[in-house]
Enzyme design. Sequence first.
Site, mmCIF file in Angstrom:
data_model
loop_
_atom_site.group_PDB
_atom_site.id
_atom_site.type_symbol
_atom_site.label_atom_id
_atom_site.label_comp_id
_atom_site.label_asym_id
_atom_site.label_seq_id
_atom_site.Cartn_x
_atom_site.Cartn_y
_atom_site.Cartn_z
ATOM 1 N N TYR A 99 1.156 -1.252 -0.344
ATOM 2 C CA TYR A 99 -0.273 0.131 0.463
ATOM 3 C C TYR A 99 0.569 0.879 -0.023
ATOM 4 O O TYR A 99 0.667 1.799 -0.753
ATOM 5 C CB TYR A 99 -0.794 -0.673 1.041
ATOM 6 N N ASN A 122 -12.353 -1.383 -5.016
ATOM 7 C CA ASN A 122 -12.412 -1.342 -6.563
ATOM 8 C C ASN A 122 -13.769 -2.670 -7.130
ATOM 9 O O ASN A 122 -13.647 -3.848 -6.538
ATOM 10 C CB ASN A 122 -11.436 -2.406 -6.887
ATOM 11 N N CYS A 130 -6.636 -5.701 -8.026
ATOM 12 C CA CYS A 130 -6.314 -5.192 -6.312
ATOM 13 C C CYS A 130 -6.315 -6.410 -5.809
ATOM 14 O O CYS A 130 -5.355 -5.730 -4.656
ATOM 15 C CB CYS A 130 -7.392 -4.760 -5.559
ATOM 16 N N HIS A 131 -5.736 -7.158 -6.255
ATOM 17 C CA HIS A 131 -4.996 -8.494 -5.659
ATOM 18 C C HIS A 131 -3.643 -8.401 -5.597
ATOM 19 O O HIS A 131 -3.080 -8.975 -4.302
ATOM 20 C CB HIS A 131 -5.605 -10.096 -6.257
ATOM 21 N N GLU A 157 -0.487 -15.765 -10.958
ATOM 22 C CA GLU A 157 0.321 -15.399 -11.830
ATOM 23 C C GLU A 157 2.048 -15.211 -11.437
ATOM 24 O O GLU A 157 2.378 -15.304 -12.810
ATOM 25 C CB GLU A 157 -0.125 -13.752 -11.675
#
Length: 167
Positions: A99, A122, A130-131, A157
């Site tokens: 963050y 979001n 946002c993950h 990912e």
Amino acid sequence: MTHSLRHTSIASPLGDLLAVRDDVGLTHLYLPSGRHPRVAPAGSVADAGAFDDVRDQLAQYFAGERTEFDLPLHATGTRFQHTVWDALVAIPHGETRSYGQLAAEIGSPGASRAVGLANGQNPVSIVVPCHRVIGANGSLTGYGGGLPAKKWLLAHEAQRSGLFADA
């Protein structure tokens, strides 16, 4: 101007996603689990055919063939939220940011809590990733779709990017 809302359910490895769009673009993409149960907005019409582009790009993403989305978006939010959401889209596939890092990237280094709040608001999960935002110590912090989904998305990912993740 009012835009007509349409919705559909899209199958994914995480369960059925709820997609909502108007005449401009995708307004919401919700995971099946998380903080709040997701239901189609009042007045929206079921229209699976209006989501072929979303369905195709999500299928490519989940198959490891797509790392970025090219969909028209029409998420409602404040100017600050949109700034944060734009920064989320800029986080490369397979990478994460804290963050605090995200706050610094948008020119507001002291606003990590505000960034966290905007991140949590979001409405277009996965497409606006946002993950990919984690705690400063590398921990998986809250996620609107639930921490198991966040963990799965990050591992997916990382695997597809050839990176290693403890997610």
